[in-house]
Design a protein around this motif. Structure first.
Motif, PDB file in Angstrom:
ATOM      1  N   GLY A  48       0.887  -1.046  -0.017  1.00 52.66           N
ATOM      2  CA  GLY A  48      -0.176  -0.035  -0.112  1.00 52.66           C
ATOM      3  C   GLY A  48       1.034   1.036  -0.039  1.00 52.66           C
ATOM      4  O   GLY A  48       1.947   1.403   0.491  1.00 52.66           O
ATOM      5  N   GLY A  49       0.391   2.296  -0.545  1.00 48.19           N
ATOM      6  CA  GLY A  49       1.006   3.476  -0.570  1.00 48.19           C
ATOM      7  C   GLY A  49       0.892   4.370  -1.872  1.00 48.19           C
ATOM      8  O   GLY A  49      -0.368   4.356  -2.358  1.00 48.19           O
ATOM      9  N   LEU A  50       1.644   5.206  -2.130  1.00 44.59           N
ATOM     10  CA  LEU A  50       1.380   6.358  -3.218  1.00 44.59           C
ATOM     11  C   LEU A  50       1.839   5.560  -4.516  1.00 44.59           C
ATOM     12  O   LEU A  50       3.065   5.126  -4.477  1.00 44.59           O
ATOM     13  CB  LEU A  50       2.144   7.491  -3.184  1.00 44.59           C
ATOM     14  CG  LEU A  50       1.885   8.693  -4.113  1.00 44.59           C
ATOM     15  CD1 LEU A  50       0.547   9.029  -4.291  1.00 44.59           C
ATOM     16  CD2 LEU A  50       2.903   9.838  -3.867  1.00 44.59           C
ATOM     17  N   LEU A  51       1.247   5.344  -5.664  1.00 47.37           N
ATOM     18  CA  LEU A  51       1.592   5.005  -7.040  1.00 47.37           C
ATOM     19  C   LEU A  51       2.398   6.106  -7.563  1.00 47.37           C
ATOM     20  O   LEU A  51       1.629   7.031  -8.216  1.00 47.37           O
ATOM     21  CB  LEU A  51       0.175   4.476  -7.904  1.00 47.37           C
ATOM     22  CG  LEU A  51       0.566   4.086  -9.191  1.00 47.37           C
ATOM     23  CD1 LEU A  51       1.205   2.638  -8.994  1.00 47.37           C
ATOM     24  CD2 LEU A  51      -0.782   3.688  -9.849  1.00 47.37           C
ATOM     25  N   VAL A  52       3.611   6.212  -7.299  1.00 47.18           N
ATOM     26  CA  VAL A  52       4.456   7.104  -7.867  1.00 47.18           C
ATOM     27  C   VAL A  52       4.834   7.310  -9.385  1.00 47.18           C
ATOM     28  O   VAL A  52       4.891   8.210 -10.109  1.00 47.18           O
ATOM     29  CB  VAL A  52       5.674   7.312  -7.080  1.00 47.18           C
ATOM     30  CG1 VAL A  52       5.387   7.901  -5.855  1.00 47.18           C
ATOM     31  CG2 VAL A  52       6.370   6.103  -7.223  1.00 47.18           C
ATOM     32  N   LYS A  53       4.749   6.054  -9.916  1.00 50.72           N
ATOM     33  CA  LYS A  53       5.142   5.684 -11.361  1.00 50.72           C
ATOM     34  C   LYS A  53       3.902   4.802 -11.831  1.00 50.72           C
ATOM     35  O   LYS A  53       3.966   3.667 -11.498  1.00 50.72           O
ATOM     36  CB  LYS A  53       6.469   5.173 -11.586  1.00 50.72           C
ATOM     37  CG  LYS A  53       7.521   6.409 -11.876  1.00 50.72           C
ATOM     38  CD  LYS A  53       7.155   7.112 -13.196  1.00 50.72           C
ATOM     39  CE  LYS A  53       8.082   8.159 -13.135  1.00 50.72           C
ATOM     40  NZ  LYS A  53       7.541   9.359 -14.135  1.00 50.72           N
TER      41      LYS A  53
END
Length: 148
Positions: A48-53
């Protein structure tokens, strides 16, 4: 300790089996790879987290402690220009571990003459410990390895 899930169903193997020296020699970071089952499937977020790319064929999720996990759907699949891949979310979105991100068909990648193997890499994990890496059959969303 960060638990990294398998983004696809298949057979977990060592990175050394990836037919690309950058992944096989862990130049991008340690991890493992999955030989995906053929047929349509959805690749899920390993953490889980931020989909940075988010590319059609690959993505990076930035989890707790600024730990980035790279998932690359096949080798040299960037050459397909997105053909055969469907993005299910937008880049810069918060995602949950196990959330579907890309729909694809590993058999289609194979039919196009490319390897469908899926490297799952702990980015910038120099000196960090990757443990309990699974080998053999693995279900999508099942624990793949732990990142200490």
């Amino acid at each position: 300790m960060l638990s990294v899930l398998s983004p696809v169903a298949g057979t977990a193997v060592g990175l050394s089996e990836v037919p690309d020296p950058v992944f096989a020699q862990a130049m991008v970071g340690p991890g493992t790879a999955i030989r995906p089952h053929p047929g349509p499937q959805e690749a899920v977020a390993p953490v889980g987290g931020l989909l940075v790319k988010l590319h059609a064929h690959a993505f990076v999720v930035l989890a707790e402690g600024d730990r980035g996990v790279l998932v690359h759907l096949g080798i040299d699949t960037v050459k397909l220009g997105g053909a055969g891949f469907e993005r299910l979310v937008a880049e810069k979105t918060e995602v949950s571990a196990g959330q579907p991100l890309i729909r694809w068909d590993p058999a289609d990648v194979t039919a196009r003459g490319l390897s469908p193997i899926v490297p799952v890499v702990a980015l910038d994990a120099v000196g960090d410990v990757i443990s309990r890496a699974v080998t053999g059959a693995v279900d999508r969303g099942a624990p793949l390895f732990r990142w200490a």
